[in-house]
Design a protein around this motif. Structure first.
Motif, PDB file in Angstrom:
ATOM      1  N   LEU A 180       9.902 -52.459 -40.937  1.00 32.55           N
ATOM      2  CA  LEU A 180       8.818 -52.127 -41.860  1.00 32.55           C
ATOM      3  C   LEU A 180       9.282 -52.086 -43.311  1.00 32.55           C
ATOM      4  O   LEU A 180       8.572 -52.543 -44.218  1.00 32.55           O
ATOM      5  CB  LEU A 180       8.233 -50.774 -41.450  1.00 32.55           C
ATOM      6  CG  LEU A 180       6.970 -50.297 -42.158  1.00 32.55           C
ATOM      7  CD1 LEU A 180       5.825 -51.270 -41.957  1.00 32.55           C
ATOM      8  CD2 LEU A 180       6.592 -48.906 -41.658  1.00 32.55           C
ATOM      9  N   LYS A 181      10.479 -51.550 -43.538  1.00 35.56           N
ATOM     10  CA  LYS A 181      10.906 -51.256 -44.906  1.00 35.56           C
ATOM     11  C   LYS A 181      11.980 -52.193 -45.453  1.00 35.56           C
ATOM     12  O   LYS A 181      12.145 -52.291 -46.674  1.00 35.56           O
ATOM     13  CB  LYS A 181      11.452 -49.822 -44.974  1.00 35.56           C
ATOM     14  CG  LYS A 181      10.514 -48.753 -44.443  1.00 35.56           C
ATOM     15  CD  LYS A 181       9.255 -48.623 -45.287  1.00 35.56           C
ATOM     16  CE  LYS A 181       8.393 -47.455 -44.771  1.00 35.56           C
ATOM     17  NZ  LYS A 181       7.122 -47.326 -45.540  1.00 35.56           N
ATOM     18  N   GLU A 182      12.733 -52.890 -44.588  1.00 36.92           N
ATOM     19  CA  GLU A 182      13.930 -53.583 -45.066  1.00 36.92           C
ATOM     20  C   GLU A 182      13.955 -55.080 -44.768  1.00 36.92           C
ATOM     21  O   GLU A 182      15.026 -55.692 -44.771  1.00 36.92           O
ATOM     22  CB  GLU A 182      15.177 -52.911 -44.474  1.00 36.92           C
ATOM     23  CG  GLU A 182      15.310 -51.437 -44.854  1.00 36.92           C
ATOM     24  CD  GLU A 182      16.582 -50.813 -44.327  1.00 36.92           C
ATOM     25  OE1 GLU A 182      17.638 -51.455 -44.469  1.00 36.92           O
ATOM     26  OE2 GLU A 182      16.515 -49.705 -43.762  1.00 36.92           O
ATOM     27  N   THR A 183      12.817 -55.659 -44.510  1.00 35.19           N
ATOM     28  CA  THR A 183      12.787 -57.093 -44.195  1.00 35.19           C
ATOM     29  C   THR A 183      11.961 -57.898 -45.199  1.00 35.19           C
ATOM     30  O   THR A 183      11.670 -59.067 -44.967  1.00 35.19           O
ATOM     31  CB  THR A 183      12.210 -57.311 -42.781  1.00 35.19           C
ATOM     32  OG1 THR A 183      10.896 -56.738 -42.718  1.00 35.19           O
ATOM     33  CG2 THR A 183      13.112 -56.676 -41.726  1.00 35.19           C
ATOM     34  N   GLY A 184      11.591 -57.268 -46.290  1.00 33.01           N
ATOM     35  CA  GLY A 184      10.889 -57.996 -47.341  1.00 33.01           C
ATOM     36  C   GLY A 184       9.438 -58.310 -47.056  1.00 33.01           C
ATOM     37  O   GLY A 184       8.887 -59.274 -47.608  1.00 33.01           O
ATOM     38  N   ILE A 185       8.803 -57.519 -46.211  1.00 37.00           N
ATOM     39  CA  ILE A 185       7.361 -57.695 -45.992  1.00 37.00           C
ATOM     40  C   ILE A 185       6.630 -57.354 -47.283  1.00 37.00           C
ATOM     41  O   ILE A 185       6.843 -56.285 -47.867  1.00 37.00           O
ATOM     42  CB  ILE A 185       6.865 -56.804 -44.839  1.00 37.00           C
ATOM     43  CG1 ILE A 185       7.495 -57.237 -43.513  1.00 37.00           C
ATOM     44  CG2 ILE A 185       5.339 -56.851 -44.742  1.00 37.00           C
ATOM     45  CD1 ILE A 185       7.141 -56.340 -42.340  1.00 37.00           C
ATOM     46  N   HIS A 186       5.762 -58.259 -47.724  1.00 37.79           N
ATOM     47  CA  HIS A 186       5.088 -58.038 -49.006  1.00 37.79           C
ATOM     48  C   HIS A 186       3.578 -57.869 -48.877  1.00 37.79           C
ATOM     49  O   HIS A 186       2.910 -57.503 -49.857  1.00 37.79           O
ATOM     50  CB  HIS A 186       5.391 -59.194 -49.973  1.00 37.79           C
ATOM     51  CG  HIS A 186       4.953 -60.535 -49.457  1.00 37.79           C
ATOM     52  ND1 HIS A 186       3.662 -60.985 -49.572  1.00 37.79           N
ATOM     53  CD2 HIS A 186       5.640 -61.507 -48.813  1.00 37.79           C
ATOM     54  CE1 HIS A 186       3.571 -62.188 -49.029  1.00 37.79           C
ATOM     55  NE2 HIS A 186       4.750 -62.531 -48.557  1.00 37.79           N
ATOM     56  N   THR A 187       3.026 -58.130 -47.692  1.00 37.99           N
ATOM     57  CA  THR A 187       1.584 -57.952 -47.533  1.00 37.99           C
ATOM     58  C   THR A 187       1.242 -56.467 -47.440  1.00 37.99           C
ATOM     59  O   THR A 187       2.080 -55.634 -47.084  1.00 37.99           O
ATOM     60  CB  THR A 187       1.070 -58.652 -46.271  1.00 37.99           C
ATOM     61  OG1 THR A 187       1.803 -58.165 -45.141  1.00 37.99           O
ATOM     62  CG2 THR A 187       1.226 -60.162 -46.371  1.00 37.99           C
ATOM     63  N   GLU A 188       0.001 -56.143 -47.750  1.00 39.43           N
ATOM     64  CA  GLU A 188      -0.434 -54.747 -47.703  1.00 39.43           C
ATOM     65  C   GLU A 188      -0.504 -54.231 -46.272  1.00 39.43           C
ATOM     66  O   GLU A 188      -0.255 -53.055 -46.009  1.00 39.43           O
ATOM     67  CB  GLU A 188      -1.807 -54.619 -48.361  1.00 39.43           C
ATOM     68  CG  GLU A 188      -2.319 -53.186 -48.423  1.00 39.43           C
ATOM     69  CD  GLU A 188      -3.654 -53.066 -49.121  1.00 39.43           C
ATOM     70  OE1 GLU A 188      -4.111 -51.925 -49.331  1.00 39.43           O
ATOM     71  OE2 GLU A 188      -4.261 -54.113 -49.454  1.00 39.43           O
ATOM     72  N   TRP A 189      -0.839 -55.123 -45.324  1.00 41.41           N
ATOM     73  CA  TRP A 189      -1.064 -54.715 -43.947  1.00 41.41           C
ATOM     74  C   TRP A 189       0.005 -55.284 -43.020  1.00 41.41           C
ATOM     75  O   TRP A 189       0.479 -56.406 -43.208  1.00 41.41           O
ATOM     76  CB  TRP A 189      -2.447 -55.182 -43.474  1.00 41.41           C
ATOM     77  CG  TRP A 189      -3.564 -54.464 -44.165  1.00 41.41           C
ATOM     78  CD1 TRP A 189      -4.107 -54.784 -45.377  1.00 41.41           C
ATOM     79  CD2 TRP A 189      -4.262 -53.319 -43.693  1.00 41.41           C
ATOM     80  NE1 TRP A 189      -5.110 -53.896 -45.693  1.00 41.41           N
ATOM     81  CE2 TRP A 189      -5.232 -52.986 -44.673  1.00 41.41           C
ATOM     82  CE3 TRP A 189      -4.188 -52.544 -42.543  1.00 41.41           C
ATOM     83  CZ2 TRP A 189      -6.099 -51.910 -44.536  1.00 41.41           C
ATOM     84  CZ3 TRP A 189      -5.050 -51.468 -42.393  1.00 41.41           C
ATOM     85  CH2 TRP A 189      -5.994 -51.153 -43.383  1.00 41.41           C
ATOM     86  N   VAL A 190       0.366 -54.500 -42.011  1.00 40.32           N
ATOM     87  CA  VAL A 190       1.334 -54.911 -40.994  1.00 40.32           C
ATOM     88  C   VAL A 190       0.668 -54.808 -39.624  1.00 40.32           C
ATOM     89  O   VAL A 190      -0.040 -53.828 -39.336  1.00 40.32           O
ATOM     90  CB  VAL A 190       2.594 -54.021 -41.034  1.00 40.32           C
ATOM     91  CG1 VAL A 190       3.483 -54.273 -39.820  1.00 40.32           C
ATOM     92  CG2 VAL A 190       3.374 -54.265 -42.320  1.00 40.32           C
ATOM     93  N   LEU A 191       0.875 -55.831 -38.794  1.00 41.59           N
ATOM     94  CA  LEU A 191       0.398 -55.836 -37.416  1.00 41.59           C
ATOM     95  C   LEU A 191       1.618 -55.669 -36.513  1.00 41.59           C
ATOM     96  O   LEU A 191       2.399 -56.608 -36.340  1.00 41.59           O
ATOM     97  CB  LEU A 191      -0.336 -57.145 -37.111  1.00 41.59           C
ATOM     98  CG  LEU A 191      -0.887 -57.306 -35.690  1.00 41.59           C
ATOM     99  CD1 LEU A 191      -1.981 -56.286 -35.403  1.00 41.59           C
ATOM    100  CD2 LEU A 191      -1.418 -58.726 -35.483  1.00 41.59           C
ATOM    101  N   ALA A 192       1.816 -54.468 -35.972  1.00 43.62           N
ATOM    102  CA  ALA A 192       3.013 -54.148 -35.191  1.00 43.62           C
ATOM    103  C   ALA A 192       2.767 -54.457 -33.721  1.00 43.62           C
ATOM    104  O   ALA A 192       1.861 -53.894 -33.099  1.00 43.62           O
ATOM    105  CB  ALA A 192       3.368 -52.677 -35.371  1.00 43.62           C
ATOM    106  N   LEU A 193       3.601 -55.335 -33.160  1.00 42.00           N
ATOM    107  CA  LEU A 193       3.386 -55.813 -31.797  1.00 42.00           C
ATOM    108  C   LEU A 193       4.658 -55.729 -30.980  1.00 42.00           C
ATOM    109  O   LEU A 193       5.739 -56.082 -31.459  1.00 42.00           O
ATOM    110  CB  LEU A 193       2.913 -57.274 -31.805  1.00 42.00           C
ATOM    111  CG  LEU A 193       1.637 -57.595 -32.580  1.00 42.00           C
ATOM    112  CD1 LEU A 193       1.433 -59.108 -32.624  1.00 42.00           C
ATOM    113  CD2 LEU A 193       0.439 -56.912 -31.947  1.00 42.00           C
TER     114      LEU A 193
END
Length: 261
Positions: free
Chosen positions: A70-83
């Motif tokens: 969530l925090k350390e992989t450079g995700i830049h979108t506002e929303w995350v879909l955790a699967l």
């Protein structure tokens, strides 16, 4: 909305599952996979999807693994879909995600699941609804027994369409995993007082009763008796998982008290 969502998946030896999960994510511009150094063909299968970015991290616990993703992989979108790697999005759910227009106060969405046995749907399961879609900046993971719990600041809504839970790894793999998971669950239950437990965990602490309660619950309350051999397989699978938990609770009590009780 779809362009503002990044799927996040944890993997370890998920070759039997990951390709089917990834196929339903072709709409995503970016997919983050956190792999615990798989020894099977997981990495090769993920590489077939050019929008996927793979990060390898030694597994310590679910809380740290998810928070890393969530925090350390450079995700830049506002929303995350955790699967999980065995979550397969239905076409209806993908369409629903595309139509979402969240209010400012909405921080996440909870999805329900349809459980599958070798790809065949059964009508009910003990698998609870889970928060799978959330605003990245408002979320953090906490360890909860053998698994993780997502904490989201703000209001949660419910998605109408379901996700398929379709794990096709071997029974031997399932047994090894369940034994490990239930050992952690037993430790969690041992550290909580009766008043801190929900009704389901109170039943689970009744170690000589809980496996049979789970069997009856699945067959009759969840309707698996009408699913033929697949329903029976699932019900006995859950009974076995609860039996493993009961055995770990009994073993822990023996270690603490010096005798079985």
């Amino acid at each position: 909305m779809l362009e503002n969502i990044t799927p996040l998946i944890l993997t370890y030896n998920e070759a039997p599952n990951i390709e089917r999960t990834m196929e339903r994510l072709r709409w995503a511009r970016d997919i983050v996979v956190v792999d615990s150094f798989s020894t099977d063909h997981t990495a090769r299968l993920v590489a077939g999807f050019p929008q996927a970015r793979v990060f390898e991290r030694e597994f310590d616990n679910h809380q740290c693994q998810w928070n890393f993703g969530l925090k350390e992989t450079g995700i830049h979108t506002e929303w995350v879909l955790a699967l999980d790697a065995d979550y397969v999005l239905t076409r209806e759910l993908v369409e629903e995600l595309g139509r979402l227009t969240p209010e400012t106060e909405t921080s996440g969405y909870e999805a329900k699941f349809i459980y599958c046995i070798d790809g065949r749907k059964i009508r009910g399961s003990a698998y609870p609804p889970t928060t799978v879609l959330y605003r990245r900046e408002r979320a953090v993971y906490r360890q909860d027994g053998h698994t993780q719990r997502i904490e989201v600041k703000g209001a949660l809504e419910k998605l109408a369409a379901p996700i398929l839970h379709d794990d096709r790894k071997s029974l031997a793999h399932w047994l090894r995993s369940q034994d490990r998971y239930m050992e952690l669950e037993a430790e969690k239950l041992a550290n909580l007082s009766w008043g801190q437990l929900g009704w389901s965990d109170r039943v689970r602490k009744l170690r000589y009763v809980a496996p049979f309660v789970m069997l009856v619950y699945c067959l009759f309350a969840r309707g698996n008796i009408f699913d033929g051999k697949d329903g029976a397989y699932y019900a006995f699978q859950r009974m076995l998982a609860e039996t493993l938990l009961s055995l770990h609770i009994i073993k822990n009590n023996q270690t603490t008290n010096g005798k079985f009780d």
